[in-house]
Structures are given as structure tokens and as C-alpha cells.
Design a protein around this motif. Structure first.
Motif, PDB file in Angstrom:
ATOM      1  N   ASN A  67       0.821  -1.017   0.026  1.00 16.07           N
ATOM      2  CA  ASN A  67       0.082   0.076  -0.044  1.00 16.07           C
ATOM      3  C   ASN A  67       0.973   1.266  -0.001  1.00 16.07           C
ATOM      4  N   GLU A  68       2.068   1.135  -0.313  1.00 20.62           N
ATOM      5  CA  GLU A  68       3.095   2.272  -0.364  1.00 20.62           C
ATOM      6  C   GLU A  68       3.088   2.855  -1.638  1.00 20.62           C
ATOM      7  N   VAL A  69       3.720   4.119  -1.628  1.00 24.84           N
ATOM      8  CA  VAL A  69       4.173   4.950  -2.880  1.00 24.84           C
ATOM      9  C   VAL A  69       5.500   5.486  -2.589  1.00 24.84           C
ATOM     10  N   ALA A  70       6.366   5.635  -3.548  1.00 27.56           N
ATOM     11  CA  ALA A  70       7.695   6.040  -3.343  1.00 27.56           C
ATOM     12  C   ALA A  70       7.625   7.436  -4.064  1.00 27.56           C
ATOM     13  N   LEU A  71       8.189   8.266  -3.539  1.00 26.34           N
ATOM     14  CA  LEU A  71       8.376   9.777  -4.177  1.00 26.34           C
ATOM     15  C   LEU A  71       9.746  10.158  -4.347  1.00 26.34           C
ATOM     16  N   SER A  72       9.888  11.017  -5.411  1.00 34.02           N
ATOM     17  CA  SER A  72      11.008  11.779  -5.423  1.00 34.02           C
ATOM     18  C   SER A  72      10.587  13.298  -5.054  1.00 34.02           C
ATOM     19  N   THR A  89      12.206  17.857   9.643  1.00 34.23           N
ATOM     20  CA  THR A  89      12.157  16.855   8.284  1.00 34.23           C
ATOM     21  C   THR A  89      10.967  17.436   7.517  1.00 34.23           C
ATOM     22  N   GLY A  90      10.484  18.426   7.707  1.00 34.77           N
ATOM     23  CA  GLY A  90       9.267  18.888   6.748  1.00 34.77           C
ATOM     24  C   GLY A  90       8.004  18.183   7.009  1.00 34.77           C
ATOM     25  N   VAL A  91       6.912  18.960   6.664  1.00 39.90           N
ATOM     26  CA  VAL A  91       5.611  18.179   6.812  1.00 39.90           C
ATOM     27  C   VAL A  91       4.688  18.467   5.592  1.00 39.90           C
ATOM     28  N   GLU A  92       5.229  19.435   4.791  1.00 36.52           N
ATOM     29  CA  GLU A  92       4.445  19.680   3.582  1.00 36.52           C
ATOM     30  C   GLU A  92       5.330  19.759   2.489  1.00 36.52           C
ATOM     31  N   GLY A  93       4.817  19.607   1.155  1.00 35.76           N
ATOM     32  CA  GLY A  93       5.701  19.445  -0.364  1.00 35.76           C
ATOM     33  C   GLY A  93       5.065  18.873  -1.271  1.00 35.76           C
ATOM     34  N   VAL A  94       5.623  18.661  -2.252  1.00 34.97           N
ATOM     35  CA  VAL A  94       5.206  17.997  -3.460  1.00 34.97           C
ATOM     36  C   VAL A  94       6.169  17.207  -4.042  1.00 34.97           C
ATOM     37  N   GLY A  95       6.003  15.897  -4.305  1.00 36.62           N
ATOM     38  CA  GLY A  95       6.968  14.825  -5.131  1.00 36.62           C
ATOM     39  C   GLY A  95       6.209  14.270  -6.264  1.00 36.62           C
ATOM     40  N   VAL A  96       7.314  13.599  -6.977  1.00 38.03           N
ATOM     41  CA  VAL A  96       6.690  12.902  -8.236  1.00 38.03           C
ATOM     42  C   VAL A  96       7.076  11.314  -7.714  1.00 38.03           C
ATOM     43  N   VAL A  97       5.652  10.709  -8.119  1.00 38.33           N
ATOM     44  CA  VAL A  97       5.863   9.213  -7.935  1.00 38.33           C
ATOM     45  C   VAL A  97       6.948   8.533  -8.615  1.00 38.33           C
ATOM     46  N   THR A  98       7.648   7.517  -8.037  1.00 40.24           N
ATOM     47  CA  THR A  98       8.728   6.931  -8.841  1.00 40.24           C
ATOM     48  C   THR A  98       8.541   5.428  -8.904  1.00 40.24           C
ATOM     49  N   ALA A  99       7.609   4.981  -7.957  1.00 43.91           N
ATOM     50  CA  ALA A  99       7.099   3.557  -7.882  1.00 43.91           C
ATOM     51  C   ALA A  99       5.875   3.283  -6.904  1.00 43.91           C
ATOM     52  N   VAL A 100       5.268   2.211  -7.304  1.00 42.58           N
ATOM     53  CA  VAL A 100       3.874   2.161  -6.244  1.00 42.58           C
ATOM     54  C   VAL A 100       3.840   0.662  -5.782  1.00 42.58           C
ATOM     55  N   GLY A 101       3.233   0.563  -4.779  1.00 46.13           N
ATOM     56  CA  GLY A 101       3.043  -1.080  -4.282  1.00 46.13           C
ATOM     57  C   GLY A 101       2.092  -1.835  -5.156  1.00 46.13           C
ATOM     58  N   SER A 102       1.874  -3.023  -5.026  1.00 45.87           N
ATOM     59  CA  SER A 102       1.046  -3.796  -5.893  1.00 45.87           C
ATOM     60  C   SER A 102      -0.371  -3.542  -5.625  1.00 45.87           C
TER      61      SER A 102
END
Length: 350
Positions: A67-72, A89-102
Motif C-alpha cells: 500500500n506504499e508509494v515512493a516519491l522523489s 524533517t518537513g511536513v508539506e511539499g510535493v513529489g513525483v511518484v517513482t514507484a507504487v506498491g502492488s
């Protein structure tokens, strides 16, 4: 990690802004359009302290739970929750998805996503999060604005239900949310009476708020002490809403608001909490149409300590944003491209 040269932008602004607001356009603050950005510089991150606090730095698909998503991470604003912490460590931001769980169904590789729970670190090059800790945002808006989506959503929610002819009284009108309220209210025909604290750049802030669509702008001293202001407010209908971002602002808005409900928009958490897709699209639409613009001061990730000091300055109008990397260009699948060409040639020969 690709990081950008330190500069600040009033995105989409004309040279008029630079001429009219010189204290906001010092030699450190480069006023530029989105197309006028300087090229990236490769800089080293500020050591392992912050990065070590960020969980899930691997973006390999094999390292993800179902159920996880990897972000850059692309960019992350410095918030009030980051200022003053030893190792934020930061609490807001935006990332691009690099991989997703099954079992992930709501995100695909190359989507843009923003954390909604506050538990996903963003002051790092990469992170992973559960699918329900993220919201998808459009990738056709400026990356700095996507990182500050919470500001736009907060302003939209504050003004929800207000209609043309209503008016809002707001203290701390020069805060990022306050400036967003002015612009959205102006676009909807909602009036604003804006109070700004006397301090550095005071007259520039008044001029800026007026140019963004503020109807009335006064100093906190005038609003608090001059009987003329109380007299004028007494002749008007009660404001539909009174807003503030500080305790002092709440006290002033309560004094001047004629009994209107006072909301401190700096205590309700990020505007991204429980954000719906419709709300996010509404905010993105305001950015696309330029009905909403933000002051964004961009710093490279290697400049974290400086960015934290900048964000802690009093009378801060600009939103301080750490830029982690340039928006990645889509990768060309050459094998698929050759296959498509071959199918085209076969169809033409037939």
C-alpha cells in the motif's frame, strides 16, 4: 539530487511589481517569470542529519509495502511547525511518484503527490508513504505552488459559502494565507478590509494588497487606536467573517469585527488535511488562471539553515520553499516507440 540556484520569484509578475515594491525586490530577490528560471546547479545536501530522519529513502519498487508509494521530493515549504526544531524533517511539499506498491490504485508513476497527514518527511530527496497519506495534484502548475497547495486550500475553505456582496475583515492580511484570501475574495466579489502590522516594508505591503484586490488596507495602530476606524466600522454591516494568523491578530479582529466569528487560520493544521480532489482542482484552477499568485522565496536544499532563519523572520510575506530537484522529464520508452513505429509501417503497407 539536483538543486536550484538561490533566488526568489513573484511568479507570473510583471516588471511593474519590481518597480512598485522595491523593498520586496532587493538584489537577493530576483523577480522572474516561470520561463525565466536559471539553470540548475549540483550542490551537496546539508549532511546526513536531516536525511537520516527521513524514512524510506529507497525508491526501489521492491522496498515498498503493498500500500506504499515512493516519491522523489521536488519542493517543500518551510512551515511554522518546522521553525525552531533542531532537526526539522518537513511536513508539506510535493513529489513525483517513482514507484507504487502492488495494491496501490490511486497513483501511477510520474503522478505528482502531496502529503496530507503531516507524517511524511519532505526535507529529503526521496521518501515513501502510504497511499492514504497522499493526495494527487495536477502537474501543470508551478512546482512551488504545488508545494504550497495547503495555503490555497486554507484560503478557499475560509471563504467557502461566502457570496458576492459579503465582506471579510482580516488582521495579518500580509501573511501568505491572507494574501491568498484577498485574491480569491476579489475574484468572487467578496469585499475585504485588511489590517497590516506596522513594520519593515509597511507601505509596500499596503500597495501590494491593494494591487491584489484588497478594498481597504489600514495599519494595526490605526485600527486599534483611531476612533475614526471604529466609527466607520460601526456604520457598516457586521463582517461575514473575521480572520487572523496570530494571537495579537485574533485580539484585534475580535475588537474590530463587530461580533463576527473570528478564525485563526494558523491553528487548524495544513489545508491539505482531508482535502478532496474537487478542492485541489479548484485551487489548481486558480493558479492556472492567475487569479491566485503567491510570493515564493526559493532556496536550495543545501541552504536549509538559511531557509529556516528566513522563514522565522518577523513581518514575513514570502513563503520560503526548499527546492529539492528539477521536475523530471518523462523517460522515453524506446522499445515501445519502435513497436509503435513498426505497427504504423505495417498499417501503411497494408
Amino acid at each position: 539530487m539536483i538543486l536550484l540556484i538561490n533566488q526568489a520569484h513573484f511568479l507570473g509578475a510583471s516588471p511593474y511589481i519590481q518597480e512598485q515594491y522595491p523593498s520586496m525586490a532587493s538584489s537577493r530577490l530576483v523577480m522572474a517569470s516561470l520561463l525565466g528560471r536559471k539553470g540548475p546547479a549540483r550542490l551537496r545536501p546539508p549532511g546526513a542529519t536531516v536525511a537520516a530522519a527521513c524514512r524510506g529513502l529507497s525508491t526501489a519498487a521492491g522496498a515498498l509495502a503493498d500500500n506504499e508509494v515512493a516519491l522523489s521530493i521536488l519542493a517543500a515549504p518551510v512551515t511554522a511547525m518546522d521553525v525552531g526544531k533542531k532537526n526539522p524533517t518537513g511536513v508539506e511539499g510535493v513529489g513525483v511518484v517513482t514507484a507504487v506498491g502492488s495494491k496501490v490504485r490511486g497513483f501511477a508513476v510520474h503522478d505528482w503527490a502531496v502529503p496530507t497527514s503531516g507524517s511524511v518527511p519532505t526535507f529529503c530527496s526521496a521518501a515513501k508513504a502510504k497511499e492514504n497519506e497522499l493526495a494527487k495534484v495536477p502537474s501543470d502548475i508551478p512546482v512551488e505552488f504545488a508545494a504550497c497547495m495547503g495555503t490555497a486550500l486554507t484560503a478557499l475553505r475560509l471563504l467557502a459559502g461566502l457570496k458576492k456582496g459579503d465582506f471579510v475583515l482580516q488582521a495579518d492580511a500580509d501573511s501568505p494565507v491572507g494574501l491568498a484570501v484577498v485574491q480569491i475574495a476579489q475574484a468572487r466579489g467578496v469585499g475585504t478590509i485588511n489590517i497590516v502590522v506596522d513594520g519593515p516594508g509597511f507601505w509596500d505591503k499596503i500597495s501590494l494588497i491593494k494591487d491584489l484586490g484588497g478594498d481597504v488596507v489600514v495599519s494595526d495602530t490605526y485600527a486599534r487606536e483611531d476612533p475614526g476606524f471604529s466609527s466607520i466600522m460601526g456604520e457598516l454591516p457586521k463582517p461575514t467573517l473575521a480572520l487572523a494568523a496570530t494571537e495579537a491578530g485574533v485580539a484585534l479582529a475580535s475588537k474590530c469585527g463587530g461580533g463576527a466569528k473570528v478564525v485563526n487560520h494558523n491553528t487548524g493544521g495544513s489545508g491539505l488535511l482531508k482535502a478532496s480532489a474537487a478542492e485541489i482542482e479548484a485551487a489548481a484552477g486558480l493558479f492556472r488562471s492567475e487569479a491566485l499568485q503567491l510570493w515564493v522565496e526559493r532556496h536550495p536544499y543545501s541552504d536549509l539553515s538559511v531557509a529556516l532563519k528566513e522563514a522565522a523572520e518577523p513581518f514575513k510575506t514570502r513563503r520560503v520553499v526548499l527546492v529539492m530537484s528539477e521536475v523530471p522529464k518523462p523517460q522515453v520508452d524506446e522499445a515501445k516507440l519502435r513497436e509503435d513505429f513498426e505497427k504504423l509501417f505495417q498499417r501503411l503497407r497494408a
